[in-house]
Design a protein around this motif. Structure first.
Motif, PDB file in Angstrom:
ATOM      1  N   GLY A 103       0.830  -1.212   0.000  1.00  0.00           N
ATOM      2  CA  GLY A 103       0.000   0.000   0.000  1.00  0.00           C
ATOM      3  C   GLY A 103       0.856   1.250   0.000  1.00  0.00           C
ATOM      4  O   GLY A 103       2.023   1.246   0.404  1.00  0.00           O
ATOM      5  N   HIS A 104       0.246   2.333  -0.464  1.00  0.00           N
ATOM      6  CA  HIS A 104       1.009   3.538  -0.791  1.00  0.00           C
ATOM      7  C   HIS A 104       1.530   4.279   0.452  1.00  0.00           C
ATOM      8  O   HIS A 104       2.737   4.504   0.589  1.00  0.00           O
ATOM      9  N   ALA A 105       0.630   4.641   1.342  1.00  0.00           N
ATOM     10  CA  ALA A 105       1.045   5.412   2.519  1.00  0.00           C
ATOM     11  C   ALA A 105       2.020   4.605   3.379  1.00  0.00           C
ATOM     12  O   ALA A 105       3.019   5.129   3.883  1.00  0.00           O
ATOM     13  N   SER A 107       4.026   2.342   2.364  1.00  0.00           N
ATOM     14  CA  SER A 107       5.330   2.292   1.680  1.00  0.00           C
ATOM     15  C   SER A 107       6.111   3.580   1.916  1.00  0.00           C
ATOM     16  O   SER A 107       7.323   3.553   2.149  1.00  0.00           O
ATOM     17  N   HIS A 108       5.416   4.723   1.853  1.00  0.00           N
ATOM     18  CA  HIS A 108       6.094   5.995   2.172  1.00  0.00           C
ATOM     19  C   HIS A 108       6.656   5.957   3.607  1.00  0.00           C
ATOM     20  O   HIS A 108       7.796   6.349   3.862  1.00  0.00           O
ATOM     21  N   ALA A 109       5.811   5.515   4.525  1.00  0.00           N
ATOM     22  CA  ALA A 109       6.224   5.490   5.939  1.00  0.00           C
ATOM     23  C   ALA A 109       7.406   4.536   6.137  1.00  0.00           C
ATOM     24  O   ALA A 109       8.348   4.829   6.883  1.00  0.00           O
ATOM     25  N   VAL A 126       2.797  12.640   4.003  1.00  0.00           N
ATOM     26  CA  VAL A 126       2.025  13.718   3.377  1.00  0.00           C
ATOM     27  C   VAL A 126       2.337  13.730   1.886  1.00  0.00           C
ATOM     28  O   VAL A 126       3.494  13.907   1.490  1.00  0.00           O
ATOM     29  N   ASP A 127       1.287  13.555   1.066  1.00  0.00           N
ATOM     30  CA  ASP A 127       1.505  13.630  -0.381  1.00  0.00           C
ATOM     31  C   ASP A 127       0.225  14.093  -1.070  1.00  0.00           C
ATOM     32  O   ASP A 127      -0.677  14.627  -0.405  1.00  0.00           O
ATOM     33  N   GLY A 128       0.137  13.917  -2.386  1.00  0.00           N
ATOM     34  CA  GLY A 128      -1.107  14.190  -3.100  1.00  0.00           C
ATOM     35  C   GLY A 128      -2.137  13.175  -2.657  1.00  0.00           C
ATOM     36  O   GLY A 128      -3.010  13.466  -1.836  1.00  0.00           O
ATOM     37  N   GLY A 322       9.349  11.140  -2.459  1.00  0.00           N
ATOM     38  CA  GLY A 322       8.200  11.062  -3.358  1.00  0.00           C
ATOM     39  C   GLY A 322       7.899   9.621  -3.746  1.00  0.00           C
ATOM     40  O   GLY A 322       8.405   8.672  -3.139  1.00  0.00           O
ATOM     41  N   ASP A 323       7.099   9.444  -4.784  1.00  0.00           N
ATOM     42  CA  ASP A 323       6.596   8.110  -5.089  1.00  0.00           C
ATOM     43  C   ASP A 323       7.681   7.120  -5.507  1.00  0.00           C
ATOM     44  O   ASP A 323       7.508   5.910  -5.355  1.00  0.00           O
ATOM     45  N   ALA A 324       8.808   7.603  -6.042  1.00  0.00           N
ATOM     46  CA  ALA A 324       9.885   6.671  -6.396  1.00  0.00           C
ATOM     47  C   ALA A 324      10.310   5.864  -5.171  1.00  0.00           C
ATOM     48  O   ALA A 324      10.617   4.672  -5.269  1.00  0.00           O
TER      49      ALA A 324
HETATM   50 FE   LIG Z   1       2.807   9.380  -2.782  1.00  0.00          FE
END
Ligand SMILES: [Fe+2]
Length: 550
Positions: A103-105, A107-109, A126-128, A322-324
């Motif tokens: 999942g996206h969030a 993965s960022h964390a 925090v992102d789009g 960022g998303d990368a």
């Molecule tokens: Fe993102």
């Protein structure tokens, strides 16, 4: 355990990352290999191939393929992500590994926390948006991350800032320009369009639907565009003259006091809201160490405000915030669940392709370029910098994320303010945009009023009066810079260069910006560097220990 993390297939900044037994072996963005900036909509096929080759393994030796999108949110696209990749001839003959969805969030964390070296931390993403989520608060301990408060697309700070970016005539991916512009003015006194509450925050007046995430995103950005026009003044028309040299249409805006004030106001709103979220994250987690994930984590002005706020003792942001970075985050999350993660802070971003000195010498010889092999490349490059040359500098593995940190860099001597003008011209950047310094960590006190560890150019710091006088090319109009503090253990050849610069100029500091021209990804291969060198007014190119001059 071997985990291949992948992101992209939808959205922007597709990437792949390979983690073996909790150790990061390779991370690369698809754009660097395909040369299409941000790799919109691409599956990270080339990036995944690179990661496997770098680690010397086949796909069927990977234990888990970790995805940084949640398919349940939108069944049509995340499935395409790995199906597209696995249908590629390179992968099609291998049995596919097990797939785990992170999942996206999350993965960022995970990218932020597992690279921080912290044993525990407050977590803020925090992102789009990703998977319908834009902001998360949580806490992390050991191998575990709990994201216990999340906010949707309507409350997205990333989309607020994107609308402001569009309002000022820039595109998705150019949010950093707005941040740079914001330093030229004081913010206007407008009501904060986010309600700050004891348990979170809420965007005021933003549509809470429709249910389709893509339509909702468009409605939210449209709302903020109207808000910008009402509160910050009308948007100015953007012209798109065609550059006769490249045949590309380039946005052309005349930015005046109104635009500077609009940028300052939006930046101020972002910072005030983020500070509230940081306060909540710290209170809820009980930890004064903070990690930030997501594209808004690249806002170094906001990071500087957070670092100096007194709310946190330590701040860590991964350089590909960022998303990368979600490719690595997904891989690290799966590894950590098996008890494997980096135990010390990751203070390098150099996980990409590299080319041995001998291969570079052979390449340059084979091309018949006017090159010299250096016995002391650090000193020879320092001499060129001292005499005012602007260099392309290619050493070791390429960085992941938007910042060049001494391996794919354009370098100059920052003692002359005119050097910033020249470097901005070379890179076809707007002249009002700042350029940043890299310096030996030992010299930080002479240059910076305050700083954290600052390994990644992700935190704006106030500079000393002496540094304003001595290195004006790397000081922004507001008296800050976003430094990279270089430690020998993370990048010995770059540290050598800075030492030699220090001997020659009195201070171990250079102007350092990413080695690419406007609209292009960071150079990756030596051929990318050679092409960029000859297509630009750069004075010299250092490839390993080979120096090419014009
Ligand atoms: Fe993102």
């Amino acid at each position: 355990m071997i985990v291949l993390g992948i992101s992209g297939g939808y959205g922007h900044d597709a990437a792949a990352a390979l983690v073996r037994d909790g150790r990061i072996e390779a991370v690369v963005e698809e754009e660097r290999l395909t040369r299409r900036k941000h790799a919109y909509g691409a599956a990270p096929v080339h990036a995944a191939q690179y990661c496997l080759a770098r680690s010397g393994i086949r796909l069927d030796e990977v234990d888990v393929l970790a995805l940084s999108w949640e398919p349940a949110e939108r069944p049509d696209w995340p499935t395409r992500l790995h199906e597209t990749m696995l249908a590629h001839p390179f992968f099609a003959s291998s049995p596919a590994p097990d797939v785990e969805i992170v999942g996206h969030a999350r993965s960022h964390a995970a990218a932020a926390f597992y690279c921080s070296g912290f044993g525990d931390a407050a977590v803020l993403t925090v992102d789009g948006q990703g998977d319908g989520v834009s902001t998360c608060l949580g806490r992390a301990t050991g191998d575990k991350i709990d994201l216990d408060r999340e906010f949707g697309i309507a409350d997205s700070l990333g989309f607020f800032y994107l609308a402001l970016t569009n309002h000022l005539g820039f595109e998705l991916g150019e949010e950093g320009k707005v941040m740079g512009l914001a330093s030229y003015a004081e913010p206007a006194d407008v009501p904060l369009p986010f309600e700050l509450a004891a348990d979170g925050y809420r965007a005021v007046g933003v549509p809470r639907g429709p249910a389709d995430p893509y339509e909702h995103y468009r409605a939210v950005v449209a709302h903020w565009r109207r808000w910008c026009a009402d509160e910050l003044g009308r948007s100015l028309p953007v012209r798109y003259p065609v550059d006769p040299l490249t045949s590309r249409a380039r946005a052309d805006t005349v930015l005046g006091a109104q635009q500077q004030r609009a940028a300052a106001t939006g930046q101020d709103i972002l910072e005030r809201t983020l500070l509230h979220l940081v306060r909540l994250a710290v209170e809820r987690s009980g930890s004064r160490r903070l990690v930030i994930g997501g594209g808004v984590g690249l806002n170094c002005s906001a990071n500087g405000v957070i670092e100096r706020s007194g709310l946190v003792d330590e701040l860590y942001v991964f350089p590909a915030s960022g998303d990368a970075g979600t490719a690595l985050g997904a891989a690290l999350a799966v590894s950590a669940a098996a008890g494997e993660r980096p135990r010390t802070a990751v203070e390098t971003a150099s996980f990409g392709p590299e080319y041995p000195d001998e291969a570079l010498i052979d390449l340059v010889r084979g091309l018949g370029l006017p090159a010299a092999e250096s016995d002391d490349v650090a000193d020879d490059a320092a001499a060129l910098l001292e005499q005012g040359d602007v260099l392309g500098w290619v050493q070791g593995p390429m960085e992941v994320g938007p910042r060049a940190l001494g391996n794919r860099s354009i370098l100059a001597d920052p003692r002359d303010a005119a050097r910033r003008t020249r470097v901005n011209s070379i890179k076809q950047r707007e002249q009002w945009r700042p350029l940043a310094p890299s310096l030996l960590a030992d010299a930080a006190d002479e240059v910076l009023e305050t700083s954290g560890r600052a390994p990644f150019m992700l935190t704006a710091c106030p500079v000393t009066d002496a540094a304003r006088d001595r290195t004006p090319a790397v000081v922004h109009v507001d008296g800050t810079c976003r430094p990279q503090l270089v430690r020998r253990e993370n990048n010995p050849r770059f540290a050598d260069l800075l030492s030699k610069v220090g001997v020659r100029t009195g201070q171990p500091i250079v102007l350092n910006t990413s080695f690419n021209l406007a609209g292009e990804p960071l150079v990756c291969t030596p051929l990318d560097a050679i092409r960029t060198f000859y297509a630009s007014p750069l004075d010299a190119l250092v490839l390993g220990r080979t120096i090419i001059r014009k």
